[in-house]
Design an enzyme around this catalytic site. Structure first.
Site, mmCIF file in Angstrom:
data_model
loop_
_atom_site.group_PDB
_atom_site.id
_atom_site.type_symbol
_atom_site.label_atom_id
_atom_site.label_comp_id
_atom_site.label_asym_id
_atom_site.label_seq_id
_atom_site.Cartn_x
_atom_site.Cartn_y
_atom_site.Cartn_z
ATOM 1 N N THR A 124 0.836 -1.200 0.000
ATOM 2 C CA THR A 124 0.000 0.000 0.000
ATOM 3 C C THR A 124 0.870 1.249 0.000
ATOM 4 O OG1 THR A 124 -1.766 -1.145 1.201
ATOM 5 C CG2 THR A 124 -1.808 1.253 1.237
ATOM 6 N N PHE A 160 -0.065 9.796 -8.120
ATOM 7 C CA PHE A 160 -0.003 8.402 -7.706
ATOM 8 C C PHE A 160 -0.584 7.482 -8.775
ATOM 9 C CE2 PHE A 160 -0.833 10.743 -3.584
ATOM 10 C CZ PHE A 160 0.505 10.938 -3.357
ATOM 11 N N TRP A 181 2.584 1.622 -3.405
ATOM 12 C CA TRP A 181 1.592 1.929 -4.443
ATOM 13 C C TRP A 181 1.439 3.436 -4.600
ATOM 14 C CZ3 TRP A 181 -2.968 4.711 -4.410
ATOM 15 C CH2 TRP A 181 -3.795 4.578 -5.523
ATOM 16 N N HIS A 182 1.569 4.156 -3.489
ATOM 17 C CA HIS A 182 1.375 5.606 -3.525
ATOM 18 C C HIS A 182 2.540 6.336 -4.171
ATOM 19 C CE1 HIS A 182 -1.907 4.804 -0.674
ATOM 20 N NE2 HIS A 182 -2.360 5.987 -1.024
ATOM 21 N N GLY A 183 3.685 5.729 -4.250
ATOM 22 C CA GLY A 183 4.783 6.434 -4.889
ATOM 23 C C GLY A 183 6.111 5.739 -4.718
#
Length: 473
Positions: free
Chosen positions: A319, A473, A322-324
């Site tokens: 998680t 993102f 996934w954002h960056g």
């Protein structure tokens, strides 16, 4: 790369959207999908024409994989095509999102000088790759019918209302409406109202507190007071909530106007009394995706507590990244994994015995520290800012007192808007036993969205600060 078309822009509100809606509503039956596909590709191509090819590649390949999975159902070939779908999507996502980060890491560790690719991140890639993967996985599981129309599948992948920043829509959530969707005046009206609320959240609150965070985050963290540091992190917390939830509201509203029903993505997360509850309320569609396609296949909570804790750490590591592509995002994910694990072990029982306000204070503290990890890129920046929050540079200063006075009303509005107080008040008026209450509700229902739209448009015209945080993102 051109200017991206965002919902909170004059270009979108007064040019693209009216023309598109006229074409869409006058188009007969199945022609609506063709108009929606063309409109979505045009919307995406306005700022990133080259990356339309990448989106079309994802669309065609996953359409093909889905057909092959259905053709070879209950054989080993079906599993091979599923694996190819997942591998293709993750390879595309990782190449564009993490290649430069991996090169930088290797160069730093081994002293090499491999040149960076410097590829711009295709907007929305994290969202539409997850959507197309969910399709092939659900077809393989037998939880969704294979889509035989490439046009309808293309609409699912490219649909512009939620293409850029979600909510993440699973194919089975919309498969029936891809073929037929009734549209009536009431639904269109409700969609417009929802869109106006989301636009106001984005422009009137998120943009203004975002400017405050931009000002504070540009300061020397070693010299700011605790008051200034806490004002800054509250500003970012409100910015990211109203920015992202506002976008989700606009996406859901646009979906309603087109005859679709997208899932809710936020449920007042800042009133949560635990970190576990916070993540049931924040970015609901992403949490649901990871739970269904990662956490449960790993075993979830079915294989004992130790395995469950390992699964939590895996999911939250994923998680985070996934954002960056950054160590701060990994650290942010692991930060929450620690508290989610502690709540599974013992902290959840402790919190259940405390007053709710105590749980909210605890959850808020964890989340606010987490936003520092999320917003700042380097360990040095993060550490300096956390020290400032503890008062290393003093507790008060004139700058912090000035900013506190200047933004007090906006913070109060944001705080109230982060709770269900206004929504509950509207519901009470809607179901009021008195004629005055009903009349007030009906008046507000017509007037308030128009007022919000006018104020938001005025803010758009006047402002130069208008980012969407989740576009990166």
């Amino acid at each position: 790369m051109g200017i991206k078309m965002v919902f909170s822009s004059v270009l979108f509100l007064f040019r693209f959207l009216p023309v598109f809606l006229i074409c869409y509503y006058v188009a007969p039956g199945r022609m609506k999908n063709f108009i929606l596909l063309l409109g979505s590709l045009f919307f995406y191509a306005w700022g990133e024409p080259v990356y339309v090819l990448l989106m079309l590649f994802s669309t065609v390949t996953d359409y093909f994989y889905g057909r092959m999975i259905e053709k070879y159902r209950d054989t080993g070939k079906a599993k091979i095509f599923l694996a190819l779908s997942v591998l293709t999507n993750l390879s595309v996502l990782c190449f564009f999102k993490y290649a430069d980060f991996l090169i930088q890491t290797v160069n730093g560790l081994f002293g090499t000088s491999v040149p960076l690719l410097n590829l711009p991140l295709p907007i929305g890639i994290s969202f539409y790759t997850f959507q197309t993967m969910s399709y092939t996985i659900d077809v393989y599981r037998g939880e969704a019918r294979v889509q035989k129309s490439l046009l309808d599948f293309g609409v699912f992948v490219t649909m512009f209302p939620q293409l850029i920043a979600g909510p993440i829509v699973k194919y089975r959530d919309v498969e029936e409406r891809l073929e037929s969707r009734p549209i009536d005046i009431c639904t269109i009206s409700n969609g417009m109202k929802r869109f106006c609320v989301g636009l106001a959240k984005k422009v009137l609150i998120a943009n203004n507190v975002g400017e405050l965070w931009a000002e504070i985050s540009a300061m020397n963290f070693g010299e700011i007071s605790a008051l200034t540091a806490w004002i800054g992190v509250f500003a970012f917390a409100f910015q990211i909530y109203f920015d992202f939830s506002g976008y989700s509201d606009m996406a859901i509203g646009l979906g309603m106007m087109l005859g679709f029903c997208f899932p809710e993505n936020f449920n007042y997360p800042y009133i949560s009394a635990s970190v576990t509850e916070f993540w049931r309320r924040w970015h609901i569609s992403l949490g649901s995706w990871f739970r269904e396609y990662v956490y449960i296949p790993l075993g979830g909570n079915r294989k004992g507590l130790p395995r469950q804790l390992i699964n939590i750490f895996i999911v939250w590591m994923l998680t985070g990244i996934w954002h960056g592509a950054g160590w701060n995002f990994l650290l942010w994910g692991l930060w929450f994994a620690v508290f989610l694990s502690l709540e599974k072990l013992f902290l959840g029982k402790v919190l259940s015995g405390l007053p709710k306000w105590a749980g909210i204070l605890y959850s808020s503290f964890v989340v606010l520290v987490g936003w520092v990890l999320f917003a700042l890129e380097t360990p040095g920046q993060i550490w300096s800012y956390l020290k400032a929050m503890t008062g290393a540079g003093g507790m008060l200063d004139s700058r912090g007192l000035y900013l506190g006075r200047q933004y007090l009303v906006l913070f109060l509005l944001a705080a109230v808007g982060s709770t269900p107080l206004l929504a509950n008040a509207v519901r009470r008026l809607e179901h009021s036993p008195s004629g005055f209450g009903i009349a007030l509700y009906r008046l507000g229902e017509k007037v308030i969205p128009v007022v919000l739209l006018v104020l938001a448009v005025a803010g758009i015209v006047d402002a130069s600060y208008n980012p969407f945080l989740y576009f990166r993102f």
